[in-house]
Design a protein around this motif. Structure first.
Motif, mmCIF file in Angstrom:
data_model
loop_
_atom_site.group_PDB
_atom_site.id
_atom_site.type_symbol
_atom_site.label_atom_id
_atom_site.label_comp_id
_atom_site.label_asym_id
_atom_site.label_seq_id
_atom_site.Cartn_x
_atom_site.Cartn_y
_atom_site.Cartn_z
ATOM 1 N N GLN A 155 55.701 35.492 24.044
ATOM 2 C CA GLN A 155 54.918 36.545 23.404
ATOM 3 C C GLN A 155 53.945 35.951 22.392
ATOM 4 O O GLN A 155 54.240 34.956 21.741
ATOM 5 C CB GLN A 155 55.849 37.528 22.706
ATOM 6 N N TRP A 156 52.766 36.560 22.301
ATOM 7 C CA TRP A 156 51.714 36.207 21.343
ATOM 8 C C TRP A 156 50.886 34.994 21.748
ATOM 9 O O TRP A 156 49.902 34.680 21.078
ATOM 10 C CB TRP A 156 52.272 35.944 19.934
ATOM 11 N N ALA A 194 55.902 36.789 12.969
ATOM 12 C CA ALA A 194 55.248 36.333 14.189
ATOM 13 C C ALA A 194 54.077 37.236 14.557
ATOM 14 O O ALA A 194 52.991 36.761 14.921
ATOM 15 C CB ALA A 194 56.252 36.280 15.340
ATOM 16 N N ALA A 195 54.292 38.547 14.452
ATOM 17 C CA ALA A 195 53.213 39.494 14.753
ATOM 18 C C ALA A 195 52.036 39.293 13.805
ATOM 19 O O ALA A 195 50.873 39.283 14.214
ATOM 20 C CB ALA A 195 53.738 40.922 14.651
ATOM 21 N N ALA A 196 52.350 39.110 12.515
ATOM 22 C CA ALA A 196 51.297 38.885 11.527
ATOM 23 C C ALA A 196 50.552 37.590 11.823
ATOM 24 O O ALA A 196 49.324 37.512 11.681
ATOM 25 C CB ALA A 196 51.898 38.843 10.130
ATOM 26 N N ILE A 248 51.690 46.460 15.889
ATOM 27 C CA ILE A 248 50.848 45.278 15.652
ATOM 28 C C ILE A 248 50.534 44.592 16.973
ATOM 29 O O ILE A 248 49.392 44.171 17.217
ATOM 30 C CB ILE A 248 51.541 44.306 14.687
ATOM 31 N N PHE A 249 51.535 44.484 17.842
ATOM 32 C CA PHE A 249 51.337 43.838 19.133
ATOM 33 C C PHE A 249 50.283 44.584 19.953
ATOM 34 O O PHE A 249 49.395 43.967 20.551
ATOM 35 C CB PHE A 249 52.668 43.796 19.891
ATOM 36 N N THR A 250 50.352 45.909 19.983
ATOM 37 C CA THR A 250 49.364 46.702 20.721
ATOM 38 C C THR A 250 47.974 46.510 20.148
ATOM 39 O O THR A 250 46.988 46.353 20.882
ATOM 40 C CB THR A 250 49.752 48.192 20.679
ATOM 41 N N ASP A 274 59.045 30.751 14.784
ATOM 42 C CA ASP A 274 58.500 30.921 16.135
ATOM 43 C C ASP A 274 57.707 29.662 16.475
ATOM 44 O O ASP A 274 56.534 29.537 16.152
ATOM 45 C CB ASP A 274 57.608 32.157 16.195
ATOM 46 N N ARG A 275 58.373 28.717 17.141
ATOM 47 C CA ARG A 275 57.753 27.424 17.402
ATOM 48 C C ARG A 275 56.636 27.530 18.431
ATOM 49 O O ARG A 275 55.654 26.779 18.369
ATOM 50 C CB ARG A 275 58.813 26.410 17.837
#
Length: 317
Positions: A186-187, A62-64, A13-15, A100-101
């Motif tokens: 990240q993200w 978090a990825a979603a 998902i990150f990629t 994930d704040r």
């Protein structure tokens, strides 16, 4: 994605998110929006309902949230602000569910930006302040904190709070200056000197401080090159509007004409909408060669997606 295990799911998902962001900057969100919506429904949705063996559920959320926020920006770029608002709402809730704040604060920055676009400045300021509360409790968020201060500044400029806007921009600049060596969480969406200059130009235009607005817009145009086509085009349109307000109509028309030539490589309803708004203003100006040339180029643009700004009951914060 069903044949992946554990961390491979989130890494995939990150990629994909990184690839989408790169493509979005190059060609605009309009062309990509349907495929991202399909990816969320067909690939990420089933994982959220039934995660693969060994996957970290908080990281999955978090990825979603990250891809959902990207979908929101693409919906916005396609002119569908109602869907953009729903995606940003969902991204915030997923980030909170994933504890994930930093990512929740990132979603607040996007919601504040959309609230500004929807001319809801008090909501924008309130959401940005909520984001600051989330971001200061997370690591690697200095650039995000700077972004949230600029969203406060944009909202305060719309309200007419000149002193508050200037202070928020000063806070953003000071924080960004100190963030050069920090590894971002990240993200988190990128926010740099050109991003700040772009938002500051809009603040100063709103406050009718035209010399400073022009300086900031030209700074963005200088800094943005390569694959940052859409960002540079928005800066050109900001500059054109500054020049119109300054009575320099022919210069504004020349910049608008240049932006028209760039737009053919973008799929962005927002860019086209702003170009047409500029055309509406310049159609009332005396027909010089530059104005006529711009209006002819504008008339030649192909039709793009319409805007669908349906109402959503409330923001999630």
């Amino acid at each position: 994605m069903s044949d992946l295990d554990g961390a491979e799911v989130v890494d995939s998902i990150f990629t994909t998110a990184q690839d989408l962001q790169i493509a979005d900057r190059r060609i605009g969100g309009g062309a990509l929006y349907p495929s991202v919506a399909h990816y969320l429904t067909q690939q990420i949705g089933p994982q959220l309902m039934s995660p693969s063996h060994g996957v970290s559920v908080p990281r999955l959320f978090a990825a979603a949230a990250s891809v959902t926020e990207i979908a929101g920006w693409m919906a916005h770029d396609s002119g569908n602000d109602a869907n953009a608002r729903r995606y940003f709402d969902r991204a915030f809730r997923l980030a909170m569910a994933g504890d994930d704040r930093a990512l929740a604060a990132n979603s607040c920055a996007s919601m504040a930006h959309l609230a500004i676009e929807l001319r809801q400045p008090h909501d924008a300021v309130r959401i940005a302040v909520e984001g600051l509360g989330q971001a200061t409790a997370a690591y690697g968020t200095s650039r995000l904190v700077a972004r949230l201060h600029t969203m406060r500044a944009r909202g305060l400029a719309l309200i007419g709070d000149r002193a508050g806007c200037s202070k928020a921009l000063e806070d953003a600049e000071s924080i960004l200056d100190e963030a050069t060596a920090e590894q971002p969480a990240q993200w988190i969406a990128a926010f740099d000197e050109a991003s700040l200059a772009s938002e500051a130009a809009l603040c100063f235009l709103q406050l009718a401080e035209l010399d400073e607005a022009e300086r900031r817009a030209r700074e963005v145009i200088r800094l943005r090159s390569g694959d940052r086509v859409r960002s540079r085009t928005f800066a050109q349109l900001t500059l054109a509007n500054v020049l119109v307000h300054a009575g320099r109509v022919d210069e504004a028309a020349a910049i608008g004409h240049e932006a028209c030539s760039t737009t053919v490589s973008l799929s962005s309803a927002r860019v086209v909408h702003q170009l047409r708004a500029l055309g509406g203003v310049l159609s009332l100006a005396p027909r010089s060669r530059q104005v006529s040339s711009f209006l002819a180029a504008l008339a030649g643009l192909s039709a793009t997606s319409g805007e669908h700004n349906g109402a959503v009951s409330s923001w999630p914060v």
